[in-house]
Design an enzyme around this catalytic site. Structure first.
Site, PDB file in Angstrom:
ATOM      1  N   GLU A 265       0.877  -1.178  -0.059  1.00 41.28           N
ATOM      2  CA  GLU A 265      -0.147  -0.137   0.006  1.00 41.28           C
ATOM      3  C   GLU A 265       0.705   1.150  -0.203  1.00 41.28           C
ATOM      4  O   GLU A 265       1.966   1.463   0.697  1.00 41.28           O
ATOM      5  CB  GLU A 265      -0.795   0.043   1.072  1.00 41.28           C
ATOM      6  CG  GLU A 265      -1.944   1.072   1.518  1.00 41.28           C
ATOM      7  CD  GLU A 265      -2.872   1.064   2.515  1.00 41.28           C
ATOM      8  OE1 GLU A 265      -2.629   0.232   3.557  1.00 41.28           O
ATOM      9  OE2 GLU A 265      -3.731   1.611   2.680  1.00 41.28           O
TER      10      GLU A 265
ATOM     11  N   CYS B  94      -5.771  -3.242   1.709  1.00 47.42           N
ATOM     12  CA  CYS B  94      -5.928  -3.210   3.157  1.00 47.42           C
ATOM     13  C   CYS B  94      -7.143  -3.410   3.599  1.00 47.42           C
ATOM     14  O   CYS B  94      -7.687  -4.390   3.781  1.00 47.42           O
ATOM     15  CB  CYS B  94      -4.989  -2.075   3.961  1.00 47.42           C
ATOM     16  SG  CYS B  94      -4.089  -2.564   5.540  1.00 47.42           S
TER      17      CYS B  94
ATOM     18  N   THR C 128      14.043   5.642  28.060  1.00 49.54           N
ATOM     19  CA  THR C 128      14.201   4.400  28.561  1.00 49.54           C
ATOM     20  C   THR C 128      12.883   3.611  29.087  1.00 49.54           C
ATOM     21  O   THR C 128      12.747   2.667  29.604  1.00 49.54           O
ATOM     22  CB  THR C 128      15.285   4.009  29.124  1.00 49.54           C
ATOM     23  OG1 THR C 128      15.172   4.550  30.298  1.00 49.54           O
ATOM     24  CG2 THR C 128      16.682   4.238  28.372  1.00 49.54           C
TER      25      THR C 128
ATOM     26  N   TYR D  80      -9.696   4.732  12.832  1.00 50.73           N
ATOM     27  CA  TYR D  80      -9.824   4.308  14.376  1.00 50.73           C
ATOM     28  C   TYR D  80      -8.447   4.002  14.940  1.00 50.73           C
ATOM     29  O   TYR D  80      -7.372   3.858  13.756  1.00 50.73           O
ATOM     30  CB  TYR D  80     -10.688   2.905  14.541  1.00 50.73           C
ATOM     31  CG  TYR D  80     -10.431   1.923  13.621  1.00 50.73           C
ATOM     32  CD1 TYR D  80     -10.922   1.818  12.466  1.00 50.73           C
ATOM     33  CD2 TYR D  80      -9.088   0.997  13.900  1.00 50.73           C
ATOM     34  CE1 TYR D  80     -10.438   0.676  11.643  1.00 50.73           C
ATOM     35  CE2 TYR D  80      -8.911  -0.015  13.164  1.00 50.73           C
ATOM     36  CZ  TYR D  80      -9.484  -0.123  12.008  1.00 50.73           C
ATOM     37  OH  TYR D  80      -9.042  -1.198  11.018  1.00 50.73           O
TER      38      TYR D  80
ATOM     39  N   LYS E 296      -8.928   2.893  -2.683  1.00 51.17           N
ATOM     40  CA  LYS E 296      -9.235   2.099  -1.629  1.00 51.17           C
ATOM     41  C   LYS E 296     -10.651   2.602  -1.245  1.00 51.17           C
ATOM     42  O   LYS E 296     -10.984   3.724  -1.012  1.00 51.17           O
ATOM     43  CB  LYS E 296      -8.326   2.539  -0.390  1.00 51.17           C
ATOM     44  CG  LYS E 296      -8.598   1.870   0.694  1.00 51.17           C
ATOM     45  CD  LYS E 296      -7.411   2.107   1.763  1.00 51.17           C
ATOM     46  CE  LYS E 296      -7.456   1.348   3.247  1.00 51.17           C
ATOM     47  NZ  LYS E 296      -6.156   1.845   3.854  1.00 51.17           N
TER      48      LYS E 296
ATOM     49  N   LYS F  10       1.647  14.851  31.250  1.00 53.13           N
ATOM     50  CA  LYS F  10       2.898  14.721  31.216  1.00 53.13           C
ATOM     51  C   LYS F  10       3.298  14.398  29.613  1.00 53.13           C
ATOM     52  O   LYS F  10       4.232  14.784  29.019  1.00 53.13           O
ATOM     53  CB  LYS F  10       3.567  13.687  31.978  1.00 53.13           C
ATOM     54  CG  LYS F  10       4.333  14.212  33.002  1.00 53.13           C
ATOM     55  CD  LYS F  10       5.124  13.052  33.710  1.00 53.13           C
ATOM     56  CE  LYS F  10       5.176  13.129  35.169  1.00 53.13           C
ATOM     57  NZ  LYS F  10       5.972  12.051  35.843  1.00 53.13           N
TER      58      LYS F  10
ATOM     59  N   SER G 277      21.465   3.147  34.031  1.00 52.15           N
ATOM     60  CA  SER G 277      21.310   3.350  35.193  1.00 52.15           C
ATOM     61  C   SER G 277      21.893   2.047  35.991  1.00 52.15           C
ATOM     62  O   SER G 277      21.808   1.755  37.240  1.00 52.15           O
ATOM     63  CB  SER G 277      19.915   3.552  35.605  1.00 52.15           C
ATOM     64  OG  SER G 277      19.206   2.426  35.226  1.00 52.15           O
TER      65      SER G 277
END
Lengths: 565, 565
Positions: free
Chosen positions: B44, B154, B395, B124, B118, B536, B296
């Site tokens: 596609e 698809c 990380t 969604y 298509k 955040k 760490s």
């Protein structure tokens, strides 16, 4: 009876806060009834708040919204308001496929007595409604005291055909449309022209009721209005504030009687007020009572600080001057003057000792060393945000955001960026306007602003301006190396902003821009910067999707979301 | 003729890079022709890359894509490949309304000879196609050497009705579907079951050709396949790598002859490889050859470092140990061992002197002081990113991202987060698998990995593991205060991850979660953390929209975008 008195309740809701939104509806319904309204209308998705994004997909939320509408109908009845027709927006469920619907319901005599589902679901720009809702298929006419009121929700009147065309064939006396139409500069007259066309189409007056207030990155400007069948303005609510106004329809008359028509703000006031209201509501809806920001002495941080002081009072603004070895004395003075003018807290945290400590270990050069300065400032701003529990404001404007001319995790630090959608040339213009508004004693969008007699701080600076003139007039500089000027890296803003507007807002390509008259080198510089800057704007949420639902583009949740079930 | 030889070109494209994508098509077309294919099919939106988001709305981009298809058809002809039918995806324009379309075109004899648009536009999850495309209305059957090949794109096979139902009524010999289907854990068998249903529906074999490679936050896993009319697997391409395979359809046979069937990776290998490929492609497509990250000694940074070394070679990984006064000796040793095992650069930058320098000025306490440590580390990581021009990796895992258990501008710093979609319990599981894969000499998704004989570094650590066992087995801690453990602030991960899965992935509400058997206190803790964490994840882009087009939810551009016209 051939007259119908309608109250237009232009209110500010909060996404997910069903309880508070329902209380606001009740309070306005009482005021409407006390002033003899038969109908009181509220904005799109009143009970749920708008836009709710993927919160719509949570079944418990839809159930709670349904319960809220049913409870509210009963409460209205118990409070002696059963006679009133209360038109509110909420979320419904499509019984065929279980998908949510954007619904208007009518509360009357203790019951939910009628409903209408939005037909056209916008899915462009900021809108994602096709993603979360299924579309309604039927138009709805309410007959109240013999008056036929057709209803529509927002996008329904922006598209040809659909429910409005349907209502046109049914013969209605009034078209009532409830909206959650976000602010854009100069959008007011577009809405009014559109509404006039729909009034003509249905051959009846139209009520355009809009939401007001900030929700995440959108600001709803209110400015609800009523037009007569011929497009004559009969009522206009003020922009940027909650309001209850009334309109009485007399179906025996071919021309309706005008009522209150609020004045429109001038264009600069409109933009300024939109920014202040967006910040004020973002703070209120997310539990912040104060803000902090770095004050560089430059125009961006000065304008943001003024907006912040107007949003929450100067005494709730923590300005931090963070001079380096490259900061001019003028910059430091300008920052101090500004804070004084605003009645803001002011603290000086020189970054040189911190910069030297890092450099003892890192030995950075060039842009890396420039970024280090900006990032040390970011750490200090966030330390203040954490220790005082205040919102950190990013002071970047649209020109630098577009070009990536900022240090990520440095001056780009912040939970909210009040001027992120103002080009630099507009920043200067609005700053000048803010100073002029002060000296002329003009009101600002109904806000209680710094410097006005009834302002929160009531200060009138001796200089006669809020924003130091020097901050407006000096050549912009990041002051990260000796003698640095923005114009070393960017075209002059007067030119840059024109290219950016053409490239970003009008989607002109390279060939179009050159045809627009911009020189090739400028075009290539700007395109390269803008295309690359997306990388800065999309840090951290970016990472591979592995599961059916990852954070990022999978889940689109409102930041402001008070729902807890 | 009743046989048709088809090549399945499972390639990795780059959004906006029309030139490179067309070159890849040409190279694979040559290989397909050399192996006697009549048709070669590509995924596609091959030429444009996928997903292109709002880049679709740029007229110059659509024009350039059109020119690319026309030029490619001519080039194929000039190279002696005019006979070949080359099926590629690209962008088209709807002549009625000017809206873009998601199009399949066939290049043959120097021309674009056929097209299909298509029909079903997914909108969604990660998909926004209704936003940018208009839907095709017609099905298309290609007749090649007398064989009738129906085509689909698809989502067309994921929905009932539409083009597949139409093709079922037309009598076709083969259904060819080209896809850009993003990876999700365990999605392979869902695709295969679905394809089997469609094969039965059209009463013909089906070719499911998928894209491979990383694009921003999506990974496409390839794994293309062919099923016979009865659902029998006839061909399967490997996952996570480019591949060219062949299938010969014989319309005289009711059962087709199977060809190569690639083995499937085990579930942990599948997830690990998806993460590595996502990172590898993000780096390649954005011009990075190396990465940096803080080590760490904990499991998250260890797993990310291993993925990074597998993506770009240990010699291109800059690991930085940034111990504080609260870091245990064990943590420092684990970080050093890991870097050694990976053949990565390793640097130690103690943060205590920097922390003291800040504290001399700021005097922070509690969480503010903890965040300060994390932010100093963020500054150091970004300094390395800037000075070495390498990509900073965040990380954070999905559990902490969901709960907001990280410091914004601190450990959350990074341009890409390889394990952002792995719950903590999955991080441990995948880390154990990575060690086992090494000791058993297993291949990893065709990647040239550290520790394998043909690996980029060829190192086999004396310890027999890549990731130190201690990093996997010790209790997780942010080490921001003495004796701190994650379990001080969060439920144990074994429990937390279950609650998160139910709340986030299955959208269970509070009542559902309690009915699931989780205790009320845990449910309330987790819901409060998760609902707040959106704040955040959405820093800085948030600010009021003032103009018709603001950055943020207005403009949805790919981060990786090589288009420059």
């Amino acid at each position: 009876m051939s007259t119908l008195r309608i109250a237009l309740a232009q209110i500010d809701t909060c996404v997910g806060n069903l309880v508070t939104n329902a209380s606001t509806v009740l309070a306005y319904a009482k005021r409407a009834a006390a002033d003899h309204a038969r109908i009181v209308a509220f904005p799109e998705m009143t009970l749920t708040g708008y836009p709710i994004e993927d919160l719509a997909l949570r079944a418990t939320f839809r159930q709670a919204a349904w319960d809220t509408a049913a409870d509210l109908a009963q409460t209205l009845q118990q409070e002696g308001l059963g006679d009133l027709y209360v038109v509110v927006g909420t979320i419904g469920t499509d019984h065929d496929n279980g998908k949510p619907r954007n619904r208007l319901v009518v509360l009357h005599e203790g019951q939910v007595v009628a409903g209408y589902d939005k037909h056209f679901l916008p899915n462009y720009g900021v809108f994602d409604e096709f993603r979360i809702f299924s579309a309604g298929e039927r138009s709805t006419v309410l007959t109240i005291d013999g008056v036929r009121v057709g209803v529509a929700i927002c996008e329904d009147i922006w598209q040809e055909g659909g429910p409005v065309a349907d209502l046109a064939g049914q013969g209605i006396d009034l078209l009532l449309t409830i909206n959650g139409s976000p602010y854009e500069e100069g959008k007011g007259h577009i809405r009014q022209e559109l509404a006039a066309r729909r009034a003509a189409e249905v051959n009846a007056p139209i009520i355009y009721l809009n939401q007001v207030g900030g929700q995440d990155d959108l600001v709803f400007d209110g400015g609800s209005f009523v037009l007569d069948t011929d497009g004559t303005l009969l009522e206009r609510s003020p922009m940027f504030m909650e309001n209850l106004s009334f309109f009485t329809l007399d179906t025996n008359q071919t021309r309706q009687t005008p009522t209150t028509i609020a004045a429109l703000p001038d264009p600069d006031e409109e933009v300024y007020t939109a920014c202040v209201l967006g910040l004020k509501d973002y703070m209120a809806k997310n539990g912040f009572t104060g803000v902090t920001l770095g004050l560089s002495g430059g125009i961006d941080s000065a304008l943001v600080a003024a907006m912040a002081a107007d949003a929450c009072g100067g005494e709730n603004v923590w300005g931090i001057s963070m001079p380096s070895m490259y900061s001019s004395d003028g910059s430091k003075d300008d920052a101090a003057d500004l804070a004084h003018n605003l009645g803001a807290h002011y603290e000086v945290q020189p970054i040189e000792p911190l910069f030297m400590a890092f450099q003892d270990q890192l030995h950075l050069e060039g842009v890396s060393a420039e970024n280090l300065q900006a990032r040390i400032r970011g750490v200090i701003v966030m330390a203040t945000s954490n220790s005082k529990n205040v919102l950190a404001l990013a002071t970047g404007n649209k020109s630098e955001l577009a070009c990536g001319y900022s240090t990520i995790y440095g001056d780009a630090v912040g939970g909210y960026a009040p001027i992120k959608d103002l080009f630099k040339t507009k920043v200067w213009q609005i700053a000048r306007w803010r100073n002029k508004a002060l000296t002329q004693g003009m009101g600002i969008g109904g806000l209680n602003v710094v410097g006005n007699e009834d302002g929160a701080s009531g200060i009138m600076p001796a200089s006669g301006v809020i924003i130091p003139v020097n901050s407006i007039e000096k050549a912009p500089s990041a002051e990260l190396r000796p003698g640095q000027k923005d114009s070393d890296s960017l075209p002059e803003y007067a030119l840059l902003d024109q290219v950016l507007a053409a490239y970003i807002e009008h989607a002109h390509g390279r060939a179009d821009l050159i045809a627009d008259g911009f020189d090739e080198q400028t075009v290539d510089t700007v395109m390269r910067l803008v295309d690359r800057a997306e990388w800065k704007r999309r840090q951290y949420p970016l990472g591979p999707k592995v599961s059916a639902l990852a954070f990022g583009r999978d889940r689109r949740l409102p930041v402001t979301n008070a729902f807890r079930e």
